[in-house]
Design an enzyme around this catalytic site. Sequence first.
Site: not given
Ligand code: NAD
Ligand code: UFG
Length: 333
Positions: A11, A33, A35, A124, A149, A153, A199, A292, A294
Amino acid sequence: MKVLLTGGTGYIGSHTAVCLMQSGHEPVLFDNLSNSKKDVVQAIARITGKEPAFVEGDIRSKTLLEDVLRRHEIDAVIHFAGLKAVGESCEKPLLYYDNNIAGTVCLLEAMKACAVGKLIFSSSSTVYGTPSALPLTEDMPTGTPTNPYGRTKLMIEEILQDLCRADPGFSAVCLRYFNPIGAHESGLIGEDPNGIPNNLLPYVARVASGKLEYVRVFGNDYPTPDGTGVRDYIHVVDLARGHVAALDYAQTHAGWEAVNLGTGRGTSVLEMIAAFEKACGKKLPYRILPRRAGDIAANWCSPEKAHRLLGWKAQYGVEEMCASSWKFEQLHS
Ligand code: NAD
Ligand code: UFG
């Protein structure tokens, strides 16, 4: 610059690839690939007019990484690859420690072997744990993430700090993302989670398209203005621009830095539902459920350091975030 994007078809990686190409850089996407789908490479080509290089592989394969770093003469790495499902990380902690931590150590070893000394890391806001004050600034102490998770980080940030102490020429920028949402304006790339989304935004989008019945609001008894959880949502395109700015910074600065990427504004769950209703033009049913496990009540950041250090500022608000997410949902239903 020639930049290796681990997790490049994911993403955030795919949006960053577009932004890098539009800024004159040359990304090489590396992804196992697990995810994401290979079609993303074609979608990026449709947006930018040029197909980026793609290598299917796992970051735990050092020989493959070394081969790619040398063959493509990589100058810097943006490290997105990782598993990110909070619930799954509680059920399968070893999978997360192996994929995220062992994978990162393997990547760092390959970089050392190939003399590549610049890394931008996807961290994060979870590293702050439960905020003691808001907005969150980078000089506040990191806290205790509530799940494996989040711990991966924090551990990776610490590994990178140790590495920079041992090798003063190494540059590691840890970008602490707040809540990335939205999609590219073309609707060609976005977030398309498998199964029931964890999310909020992907869940709301699926209620809007009729795939899910109602939004589950996890708690309305938090100490926030309307009782629902507050987060700092950031448009994924703004986030992508932040990586390009961090890359420019790393070209001329060595050492370890942590930088928040957020807008500095908090939005509640109910406000997000209302913003999405405006974007899709329909009423979205929701039900209040218990909190929820955590979850924290609220977090938002100060984006000051990103502005000062990287010259970066978020440009989009929740309206654009919801509108782009709705466009993507409609094209991918
Ligand atoms: P995503 O799952 O869409 O992208 C991660 C990609 O990494 C995927 O395409 C997956 O196939 C690939 N991958 C996983 N393990 C692998 C491996 N061992 N070798 C090669 N490829 C691998 O997730 P995203 O939302 O794009 O997140 C990207 C990064 O940002 C992640 O490290 C995630 O933890 C971090 N992050 C995301 C969020 C969020 O809310 N999306 C928030 C904070 C941090
Ligand atoms: N929420 C709902 N209903 C849902 C999903 C979420 O009410 O179906 C609420 C949650 O309780 C929270 C808010 O919406 O108050 C946002 O929740 P998300 O799950 O979208 O996001 P989080 O803040 O819980 O988590 C995100 C990423 C994690 C990361 C974290 C801190 O998904 O990977 O932010 O960076 F660790």
